[in-house]
Design a protein around this motif. Sequence first.
Motif, PDB file in Angstrom:
ATOM      1  N   THR A  33       0.846  -1.189   0.000  1.00 48.71           N
ATOM      2  CA  THR A  33       0.000   0.000   0.000  1.00 48.71           C
ATOM      3  C   THR A  33       0.884   1.242   0.000  1.00 48.71           C
ATOM      4  O   THR A  33       1.722   1.410   0.883  1.00 48.71           O
TER       5      THR A  33
ATOM      6  N   ILE B  78      -7.201  -0.604  -6.578  1.00 47.25           N
ATOM      7  CA  ILE B  78      -6.660  -1.948  -6.417  1.00 47.25           C
ATOM      8  C   ILE B  78      -7.118  -2.813  -7.587  1.00 47.25           C
ATOM      9  O   ILE B  78      -8.029  -2.443  -8.329  1.00 47.25           O
TER      10      ILE B  78
ATOM     11  N   LYS C 201      -5.205  -7.844  -4.983  1.00 46.82           N
ATOM     12  CA  LYS C 201      -5.260  -7.261  -3.642  1.00 46.82           C
ATOM     13  C   LYS C 201      -6.656  -7.405  -3.042  1.00 46.82           C
ATOM     14  O   LYS C 201      -6.819  -7.508  -1.826  1.00 46.82           O
TER      15      LYS C 201
ATOM     16  N   GLN D  52      -4.130 -11.030  -1.925  1.00 41.40           N
ATOM     17  CA  GLN D  52      -4.164 -10.806  -0.483  1.00 41.40           C
ATOM     18  C   GLN D  52      -4.186 -12.131   0.279  1.00 41.40           C
ATOM     19  O   GLN D  52      -3.607 -12.250   1.361  1.00 41.40           O
TER      20      GLN D  52
ATOM     21  N   ASN E 265      -0.576  -6.761  -6.661  1.00 38.84           N
ATOM     22  CA  ASN E 265      -1.179  -6.831  -5.327  1.00 38.84           C
ATOM     23  C   ASN E 265      -1.104  -5.477  -4.617  1.00 38.84           C
ATOM     24  O   ASN E 265      -1.222  -5.392  -3.399  1.00 38.84           O
TER      25      ASN E 265
ATOM     26  N   CYS F 252      -2.063  -1.455  -3.597  1.00 37.90           N
ATOM     27  CA  CYS F 252      -3.086  -0.434  -3.451  1.00 37.90           C
ATOM     28  C   CYS F 252      -2.382   0.914  -3.510  1.00 37.90           C
ATOM     29  O   CYS F 252      -1.415   1.134  -2.776  1.00 37.90           O
TER      30      CYS F 252
END
Length: 325
Positions: free
Chosen positions: A256, A291, A296, A301, A272, A274
């Motif tokens: 992220t 995403i 993700k 995830q 994967n 964000c």
Amino acid sequence: MIKIGIVGGAGYTAGELIRLIVNHPNVELDFVYSTSNAGNFIYQVHDDLFGTLDLKFSSEINKNVDVLFLCLGHGNSKKFLEANLFSNNTKIIDLSNDFRLNADAVFQEKEFVYGLPEAQKEKIEKANNIANPGCFATAIQLALLPLAKAGLINSEVHVNATTGSTGAGVSPSATTHFSWRDNNFSVYKAFAHQHLGEIGESLTALQNDFSNEIFFIPNRGNFSRGIFASVYLDFEGTLDDAYELFDNFYKDAVFTHVSKSPVHLKQVVNTNNCFLHLQKHKNKLLITSVIDNLLKGASGQAIQNMNLIFGLPQTEGLKLKANSF
């Protein structure tokens, strides 16, 4: 090698999961269970695996695998586990919504930990069973977690988010038919989407006094994959304050990332990741969150959670490249 079993192998999330597993250096795919495709080669359903995987769908289950991924329709994971017992050493990662809410987290003496690594990495590392978050829920929570942690969600939250057609699953329906979806756009489940419950519980876990309503408008987009979420709420600080808050919260997050430039779907689809971007307008803070709903938001995830459970780097098997053009 970590032995993997997959149940419900014909859908989009299972297909993505298989693709990740066959390229993961620490795992071995033991079986992919499917009642409708037993005996057929997996590449006959997931044809991009032709030349990569010669395994057939199985009608039998190895109840001693190290990890069991459940890629079943909502409500069917409970039914499957009621009918099939697995070793006490088998870790279960469920990709449905059967165990995401606190009221459903304990089942058959198994405790399911909500698998959002950015929210509770330490709990996941000690878990035996994981309830993988929903796709919309992932994008929206990642937009709001830093604010909840700081106790700053003090107004109603407005969310407008659009998902690709793969979010509806592999089974054809009127709203996934190409002729309907192409050059089209529509709202569904306005204010009543099933992911609202898990979002609320995660925010309350970080901000005990959180009680404001989340007004969520989900949309169907005319593209295959990805989620673009626009989230806005009251925020009294400056834009710099907001960026400092988000940068600090995600400083150790491997997937992220907070961007000072506007973000778009092509940056994250097939990864994967964000990506988050912040804007301030008067007293409102706008967070855009993008995403890939199948990675993700689902299978990526799930692999990230597996890596955490087994003490592997979170990025193992997930070093993926976006297709920018």
